[in-house]
Design a protein around this motif. Structure first.
Motif, PDB file in Angstrom:
ATOM      1  N   PRO A   1      10.502  21.195  50.033  1.00  0.00           N
ATOM      2  CA  PRO A   1       9.931  22.093  51.415  1.00  0.00           C
ATOM      3  C   PRO A   1       8.812  22.838  50.752  1.00  0.00           C
ATOM      4  N   PHE A   2       7.701  22.946  51.700  1.00  0.00           N
ATOM      5  CA  PHE A   2       6.559  23.834  51.197  1.00  0.00           C
ATOM      6  C   PHE A   2       5.831  24.634  52.503  1.00  0.00           C
ATOM      7  N   ALA A   3       6.507  24.494  53.634  1.00  0.00           N
ATOM      8  CA  ALA A   3       5.902  25.251  54.654  1.00  0.00           C
ATOM      9  C   ALA A   3       7.205  25.440  55.788  1.00  0.00           C
ATOM     10  N   LYS A   4       7.417  26.711  56.262  1.00  0.00           N
ATOM     11  CA  LYS A   4       8.184  27.003  57.255  1.00  0.00           C
ATOM     12  C   LYS A   4       7.698  28.156  58.337  1.00  0.00           C
ATOM     13  N   PHE A   5       7.752  27.860  59.389  1.00  0.00           N
ATOM     14  CA  PHE A   5       7.160  28.783  60.461  1.00  0.00           C
ATOM     15  C   PHE A   5       7.884  28.347  61.872  1.00  0.00           C
ATOM     16  N   MET A   6       7.619  29.418  62.862  1.00  0.00           N
ATOM     17  CA  MET A   6       8.252  29.381  64.245  1.00  0.00           C
ATOM     18  C   MET A   6       7.272  28.338  64.961  1.00  0.00           C
ATOM     19  N   VAL A   7       7.879  27.703  66.013  1.00  0.00           N
ATOM     20  CA  VAL A   7       6.934  27.073  66.827  1.00  0.00           C
ATOM     21  C   VAL A   7       7.526  27.066  68.329  1.00  0.00           C
ATOM     22  N   HIS A   8       6.739  27.252  69.237  1.00  0.00           N
ATOM     23  CA  HIS A   8       7.467  27.608  70.768  1.00  0.00           C
ATOM     24  C   HIS A   8       7.016  26.501  71.476  1.00  0.00           C
TER      25      HIS A   8
ATOM     26  N   ASP B   1       4.586  22.223  71.789  1.00  0.00           N
ATOM     27  CA  ASP B   1       4.000  21.473  71.240  1.00  0.00           C
ATOM     28  C   ASP B   1       2.635  21.610  70.839  1.00  0.00           C
ATOM     29  N   ASN B   2       1.947  22.313  71.725  1.00  0.00           N
ATOM     30  CA  ASN B   2       0.800  22.815  71.052  1.00  0.00           C
ATOM     31  C   ASN B   2       0.624  23.835  70.190  1.00  0.00           C
ATOM     32  N   ASP B   3       1.473  24.680  70.314  1.00  0.00           N
ATOM     33  CA  ASP B   3       1.799  25.472  69.128  1.00  0.00           C
ATOM     34  C   ASP B   3       2.095  24.718  67.688  1.00  0.00           C
TER      35      ASP B   3
ATOM     36  N   VAL C   1       7.461  14.708  68.373  1.00  0.00           N
ATOM     37  CA  VAL C   1       6.983  15.643  67.543  1.00  0.00           C
ATOM     38  C   VAL C   1       6.193  14.999  66.234  1.00  0.00           C
ATOM     39  N   ALA C   2       6.824  13.714  65.914  1.00  0.00           N
ATOM     40  CA  ALA C   2       6.134  12.932  64.743  1.00  0.00           C
ATOM     41  C   ALA C   2       4.832  12.712  65.108  1.00  0.00           C
ATOM     42  N   LEU C   3       4.605  12.245  66.497  1.00  0.00           N
ATOM     43  CA  LEU C   3       3.212  11.944  66.883  1.00  0.00           C
ATOM     44  C   LEU C   3       2.307  13.411  67.004  1.00  0.00           C
ATOM     45  N   ARG C   4       2.813  14.439  67.424  1.00  0.00           N
ATOM     46  CA  ARG C   4       1.729  15.520  67.375  1.00  0.00           C
ATOM     47  C   ARG C   4       1.538  16.093  65.763  1.00  0.00           C
ATOM     48  N   CYS C   5       2.577  15.977  64.961  1.00  0.00           N
ATOM     49  CA  CYS C   5       2.110  16.155  63.603  1.00  0.00           C
ATOM     50  C   CYS C   5       1.005  15.403  63.039  1.00  0.00           C
ATOM     51  N   LYS C   6       1.221  13.960  63.282  1.00  0.00           N
ATOM     52  CA  LYS C   6       0.352  13.080  62.717  1.00  0.00           C
ATOM     53  C   LYS C   6      -1.017  13.385  63.376  1.00  0.00           C
ATOM     54  N   ASP C   7      -1.340  13.600  64.616  1.00  0.00           N
ATOM     55  CA  ASP C   7      -2.318  13.675  65.284  1.00  0.00           C
ATOM     56  C   ASP C   7      -3.128  15.113  64.809  1.00  0.00           C
ATOM     57  N   ALA C   8      -2.197  16.064  64.385  1.00  0.00           N
ATOM     58  CA  ALA C   8      -2.925  17.431  63.880  1.00  0.00           C
ATOM     59  C   ALA C   8      -3.450  17.131  62.623  1.00  0.00           C
ATOM     60  N   ILE C   9      -2.780  16.435  61.752  1.00  0.00           N
ATOM     61  CA  ILE C   9      -3.091  15.939  60.376  1.00  0.00           C
ATOM     62  C   ILE C   9      -4.630  15.239  60.540  1.00  0.00           C
ATOM     63  N   VAL C  10      -4.570  14.399  61.086  1.00  0.00           N
ATOM     64  CA  VAL C  10      -5.771  13.240  61.005  1.00  0.00           C
ATOM     65  C   VAL C  10      -6.809  13.890  61.768  1.00  0.00           C
ATOM     66  N   ASP C  11      -6.715  14.695  62.652  1.00  0.00           N
ATOM     67  CA  ASP C  11      -7.730  15.561  63.332  1.00  0.00           C
ATOM     68  C   ASP C  11      -8.180  16.433  62.394  1.00  0.00           C
ATOM     69  N   LYS C  12      -7.562  17.016  61.552  1.00  0.00           N
ATOM     70  CA  LYS C  12      -7.985  17.952  60.576  1.00  0.00           C
ATOM     71  C   LYS C  12      -8.950  17.334  59.646  1.00  0.00           C
ATOM     72  N   PHE C  13      -8.579  16.355  59.186  1.00  0.00           N
ATOM     73  CA  PHE C  13      -9.400  15.214  58.256  1.00  0.00           C
ATOM     74  C   PHE C  13     -10.922  14.741  58.812  1.00  0.00           C
ATOM     75  N   ARG C  14     -10.581  14.346  60.276  1.00  0.00           N
ATOM     76  CA  ARG C  14     -11.635  13.887  60.885  1.00  0.00           C
ATOM     77  C   ARG C  14     -12.601  14.951  61.374  1.00  0.00           C
ATOM     78  N   ASP C  15     -12.210  16.142  61.500  1.00  0.00           N
ATOM     79  CA  ASP C  15     -12.975  17.289  61.719  1.00  0.00           C
ATOM     80  C   ASP C  15     -14.074  17.785  60.481  1.00  0.00           C
ATOM     81  N   LYS C  16     -13.333  17.533  59.446  1.00  0.00           N
ATOM     82  CA  LYS C  16     -13.887  18.034  58.037  1.00  0.00           C
ATOM     83  C   LYS C  16     -14.746  16.680  57.450  1.00  0.00           C
ATOM     84  N   TYR C  17     -14.168  15.689  57.658  1.00  0.00           N
ATOM     85  CA  TYR C  17     -14.897  14.615  56.725  1.00  0.00           C
ATOM     86  C   TYR C  17     -15.471  13.458  57.795  1.00  0.00           C
ATOM     87  N   GLU C  18     -15.316  13.472  58.992  1.00  0.00           N
ATOM     88  CA  GLU C  18     -15.458  12.266  59.995  1.00  0.00           C
ATOM     89  C   GLU C  18     -14.685  11.277  59.625  1.00  0.00           C
ATOM     90  N   GLU C  19     -13.781  11.145  58.874  1.00  0.00           N
ATOM     91  CA  GLU C  19     -12.844  10.060  58.439  1.00  0.00           C
ATOM     92  C   GLU C  19     -11.562  10.539  58.720  1.00  0.00           C
TER      93      GLU C  19
END
Length: 385
Positions: A62-69, A71-73, A110-128
């Motif tokens: 485990p490396f992160a724990k937080f509250m979510v309300h 899917d956008n959150d 939930v898995a799809l939203r998490c995947k979108d968030a991760i790949v969008d993070k990289f795309r915003d930073k590296y355009e890949e």
């Protein structure tokens, strides 16, 4: 080395056995959970767990724990994480999600939203962006949401630890390696007394027992997810594997597996060879119900058909009666352990179990019964504790 929280998942009913394994490996602050054990350890222990644990399914960090309300959150909070620490832009990713509660009800979404968030993070930073690889990813992420509590863990095992790598062929309805190892551990078998699996199927019981007795690490011949992590310590891993190899021993007891089906016997022999224990186990084609083996003072483990594998359900009762009769007449001084999901059929074994344990074989709710056999005034009976 820095210590951190680790969670090892397991099957229902094996939590205490797994906790014992972890204690032997040096884990601290051990806490039993539902189908899991939480504990503290360092990187070396994380590696050791994958290499040595016989009753664990996955080892999570485990490396992160937080509250979510919403899917956008969830999306926003996942995207805030510095994923460069765990994955490269050219790497591959897989996400496994489990959810419970009223707010989040679809694990795949939930898995799809998490995947979108991760790949969008990289795309915003590296355009890949990293790509998805469900079978062999560089990083497998575990997302667990209970009500509004979200926990993220790195899956250090990636593929289930139950997949040792030796069972390349299997018979019908095979028992998982983890369940077989767990049942053997629950029995208290001392790794010295003779071991017999009369309905061996794919040979899993006998192979797991031989691996235990020879002190062969179950993860010795396979790879793990942590080997592709950015902070992977190849020297430490090589050292731990070498140390495990040096601690292997030569068992003193005998191992026997048999089956009525000739093909099952051949499959068992092949799997034992893959596991490196074929020289320790004798497999033979034999009808347990008609054999005159006189196997005394050993341990007998049976995973008989539950009814699903018999052509007619009506056959199951006389079949179980014959199992009990055979045990009575030919297994003096033995301990017999039988697992079945057919609780009614177990009543017709004709012996009084001294212990009953609830387990699951896949989705099937099962009972594991222990029978202590000795020669009494009326022949072979089951000793009552």
């Amino acid at each position: 080395m820095e210590k951190f929280e680790i969670i090892a998942t397991t099957l229902f009913g094996l939590e205490e056995i797994l906790a014992g394994e972890l204690k032997d490996l040096g884990a601290t602050d051990i806490e039993l959970l539902n189908r899991a054990v939480k504990f503290e350890g360092d990187k070396a222990l994380l590696y050791k767990c994958n290499l040595h644990l016989r009753t664990a399914l996955k080892v999570l960090k485990p490396f992160a724990k937080f509250m979510v309300h919403t899917d956008n959150d969830l999306y926003r909070k996942i995207k805030k994480i510095d994923w460069d620490q765990h994955l490269s832009v050219s790497g591959t990713l897989a996400i496994e999600a489990t959810v419970s509660g009223e707010q989040f009800t679809h694990s795949q979404f939930v898995a799809l939203r998490c995947k979108d968030a991760i790949v969008d993070k990289f795309r915003d930073k590296y355009e890949e962006r990293p790509s998805v690889d469900l079978d062999n990813p560089d990083l497998r992420l575990n997302v667990h949401i209970t009500d509004l509590n979200c926990s993220l863990s790195l899956d250090s095992s990636s593929t289930s630890l139950g997949k040792r790598g030796y069972r390349q062929a299997q018979s019908l309805a095979p028992m998982s390696e983890v369940l077989a190892a767990g049942i053997i551990a629950l029995s208290g078998w001392d790794k010295k007394r003779d071991f017999y699996d009369p309905m061996c199927g794919s040979g899993t019981f006998s192979i797991e027992a031989a691996l235990m007795a020879a002190n062969i690490a179950p993860g010795q011949s396979r790879s793990f997810g942590f080997e592709r992590w950015k902070d992977f310590d190849a020297n430490l891993w090589s050292s731990l594997k070498r140390e495990a190899k040096e601690k292997e021993v030569s068992p003193t007891g005998k191992f026997l597996g048999s089956d009525l089906d000739t093909r099952a016997v051949e499959i068992s022999k092949s799997n034992a060879a893959n596991a490196g224990v074929d020289h320790l186990i004798e497999f033979k084609q034999m009808d347990f119900l008609k054999s005159d083996l006189h196997f005394n003072n050993g341990f007998v483990f049976l995973n008989p058909p539950y009814g699903e594998r018999l052509k007619e359900v009506d056959e199951i009762i006389p079949f179980y009666k014959e199992i009990g009769t055979q045990l009575k007449h030919h297994y003096e001084g033995c301990e017999a352990w039988i697992i079945s999901s057919n609780i009614e059929a177990l009543k017709f074994i004709g012996l009084r179990p001294s212990r009953k344990i609830r387990l699951f074989n896949g989705p099937l709710d099962c009972k594991l019964h222990k029978y202590e056999l000795f020669k009494g005034k009326k022949g072979y009976q089951a000793k009552k504790n």
